[in-house]
Design an enzyme around this catalytic site. Structure first.
Site, mmCIF file in Angstrom:
data_model
loop_
_atom_site.group_PDB
_atom_site.id
_atom_site.type_symbol
_atom_site.label_atom_id
_atom_site.label_comp_id
_atom_site.label_asym_id
_atom_site.label_seq_id
_atom_site.Cartn_x
_atom_site.Cartn_y
_atom_site.Cartn_z
ATOM 1 C CB CYS A 1 -9.868 30.890 17.221
ATOM 2 S SG CYS A 1 -8.523 31.827 17.927
ATOM 3 N NE ARG B 1 -13.810 30.985 12.642
ATOM 4 C CZ ARG B 1 -14.508 32.099 12.434
ATOM 5 N NH1 ARG B 1 -15.181 32.245 11.314
ATOM 6 N NH2 ARG B 1 -14.507 33.084 13.307
ATOM 7 C CE LYS C 1 -6.115 36.406 -3.818
ATOM 8 N NZ LYS C 1 -7.038 36.631 -2.894
#
Ligand code: BG6
Length: 602
Positions: free
Chosen positions: A2, A29, A479
């Protein structure tokens, strides 16, 4: 993992808008839910809900809120579903203590049971909620917040960085850190607390990087730090982070990922300048090692695999291993003569740090290749190497991959130099590569944009390569998975014949990474094999190679570059292809679902 933030104005100014900006800067995050706690008329005001920060700001009409002190949180769910009540901040029974936390409290169930037996009422399924209740419990007996906080920390098992706001001391924010990043930011008008530097980088680059065991508080014009496990340690001092505010902004690009792809020439230039100066103690360690392991996770692992292929080419034996599997696969083979080259852009990935902790106990020497200065891996390393990529905000790594590739190539040249072997040709091409990449980027972007139109509706694809081409294919496929949610699998081209080829049918995209090396002929065969099953062949190959161009549905021509550093140019069209496909499929490439910039929990 977080993002947590805390903020105090030195002049009692309203901090709410800036606190939300800090949270936005930390959104990479985790973005499952978010919340803030502020003080108004000395009572706690908590607002939280599931969903993204922008929606939250509208829902709670953030502009109407006012306070000179506050804490905030953006969540990447680990314990408890993505709901309003599991969002942070969490409070005690009396609503006088609010906490935002990053990490995992492993013994939270037994602590919760104990607290419930003492009459505490819980409102969430999270591990975090035990913290404010513990402080509340210890405050009853100690009547002292600092003491109550220390008692709380001594009860916690696991990893944590948390910030606490309380009506019992409305001028301070209390904090504790163990195994999760936490940083104090210093400026003339505000004092900050955050999980990561980009949270406040747009206002200041003066920071104090907290260490495991640090506990204390910030207040308008000062801070107090003690180490609960090492009381003898003197407090960490402020450092200037060599990053500019511009680096933490989009700079006019629609997404951080695209900006960071186009920043790669500058990131490479800085890394090529910085890394050689840090290799003095590194090469003797590598040369005297009985065994060298390169360990990492995610994109960093694919850079490590490139390293293994490259070193092997020059007779240097290394083994690249995925961090989370390292202890099982090689933990007991490690001893004091083993060298571990740990690669992590954030320097905070739990799986990598966990493996490093394990091998350090067995006496191994650690070389840490990181992008974030003063990160945990940097501190745990005997020989840290810091790259020059600058802050990477996009969750999918791009410029840090290129800088890891360049750093490993620089380590090789220095190693060979120490052995009296010359590798000037590759080194010179590496030094020219930023300019070559700058010229190639707009071309690659055009090709990728057009190709994305063609493949945007597929559900799966193959990425194939051999030798040094395989790590490029792996990273390209990652990706596409990370940000476009296409099930892209990568295989060594030779291996694709033993099963995977069964999936190939009409118009099934097969991306072939064709390098001009000893594997060239076999890659031609691979293209022919996939073509004979009506696969849609997309080849990346050296410019002017008519042979490959003529047997491919789409030919992506790459300017000539030394084979040893081929990922520096060959990965770029694949980064851009994933980016444009993600955008065409209506996704946000910066905030891919279920992912986080670095995962600091098991
Ligand atoms: C993942 C990120 O969580 O962690 C990836 O989404 C990254 O982009 C991986 O490659 C490893 O991170 P790091 O910081 O250890 O290189």
């Amino acid at each position: 993992m977080c993002g947590i933030a805390g903020l105090i104005s030195k002049h009692k100014a309203n901090i709410v808008t800036r606190l939300i900006r800090m949270l936005k800067n930390l959104e990479y995050r985790g973005y499952d839910s978010c919340g803030i706690a502020i003080l108004s008329d000395n009572s706690l005001e908590v607002h939280k809900s599931k969903g993204k920060i922008d929606a939250f700001a509208v829902k709670y009409n953030i502009d109407s809120l006012s306070s000179y002190i506050g804490i905030a949180h953006t969540r990447w769910a680990t314990h408890g579903a993505v709901t309003d009540w599991n969002a942070h901040p969490h409070t005690d029974c009396t609503n006088n203590i609010a906490v935002v936390h990053n990490g995992i409290i492993e013994n939270y169930l037994e602590l919760k049971e104990w607290l419930i037996s003492r009459g505490h009422k819980f409102t969430s399924e999270t591990d975090t909620e035990v913290i404010p209740h513990l402080v509340e419990e210890f405050l009853i007996e100690t009547k002292n917040i600092k003491q109550a906080l220390q008692n709380t920390v001594r009860k916690l098992q696991g990893t944590y960085a948390f910030v606490m706001l309380t009506t019992y001391d409305s001028n301070r924010l209390y904090f504790a850190k163990y195994g999760q990043p936490l940083i104090i930011g210093l400026s003339d008008d505000y004092i900050y607390l955050a999980s990561d530097i980009p949270a406040f980088l747009e206002w200041t680059n003066k920071a104090i990087i907290l260490r495991d065991g640090d506990i204390g508080y910030i207040e308008p014009n000062s801070w107090t730090i003690e180490n609960i496990f090492r009381p003898d340690l003197s407090p960490p001092v402020p450092v200037d982070i060599p990053w500019s505010p511009q680096q933490a902004k989009k700079g006019g690009y629609p997404h951080f990922m695209l900006k960071e792809i186009f920043e790669q020439p500058d990131a490479l230039t800085r890394t090529i300048m910085m890394v050689p100066k840090q290799l003095k103690g590194v090469i003797p360690l590598l040369r005297n090692a009985s065994e060298i392991y390169i360990i990492a996770a995610g994109t960093s692992y694919y850079a490590s695999l490139y390293g293994q292929y490259l070193f092997a080419k020059y007779g240097i034996k290394t083994t690249s291993v995925i961090s989370s599997e390292f202890i099982s696969i090689a933990g007991n083979l490690v001893d004091k003569d083993t060298v571990i080259l740990a690669v992590s852009q954030s320097g905070e990935t739990f799986d990598t740090l966990n493996a490093v902790k394990y091998v350090k106990q067995r006496g191994a020497k650690i070389i840490g290749l990181v992008n974030v200065i003063e990160s945990s891996l940097m501190r745990m390393s005997h020989r840290p190497i810091v790259m020059g990529a600058g802050p990477e905000i996009g969750v999918a790594a791009t410029k840090t991959f290129l800088c890891q590739v360049a750093s490993l190539a620089l380590i090789l040249t220095e190693y060979l130099k120490n052995e009296g072997k010359n590798h000037e040709e590759m080194l010179n091409e590496l030094k020219d590569s930023p300019q070559k990449l700058k010229e190639f980027l707009p071309i690659a972007d055009r090709i990728a944009r057009d190709l994305a139109q063609k493949i945007k509706d597929v559900q799966s694809a193959f990425y194939l390569g051999r030798g040094l081409g395989f790590p490029i294919a792996l990273e390209g496929a990652l990706k596409m998975k990370e940000i476009a949610y296409i099930h892209a699998e990568s295989y060594p081209a030779g291996e694709s014949k033993h099963g995977p080829i069964a999936l190939v049918e009409k118009n099934f995209p097969v991306i072939e990474v064709v390098l001009k090396d000893e594997n060239y002929d076999n890659m031609v065969t691979s293209i022919e094999e996939m073509k004979s099953r009506n696969g849609f062949i997309i080849s990346l190959h050296e410019k002017g190679d008519e042979k490959i161009r003529s047997i491919s549905n789409v030919s992506i021509q790459i300017p000539h570059i030394h084979i040893d550093i081929s990922p520096i140019l060959y990965i770029v069209p694949l980064q851009l292809l994933a980016y444009h496909t993600s955008v065409l499929r209506g996704h946000n490439p910066d905030r891919p679902r279920n992912l986080a910039k670095s995962v600091t929990v098991a």
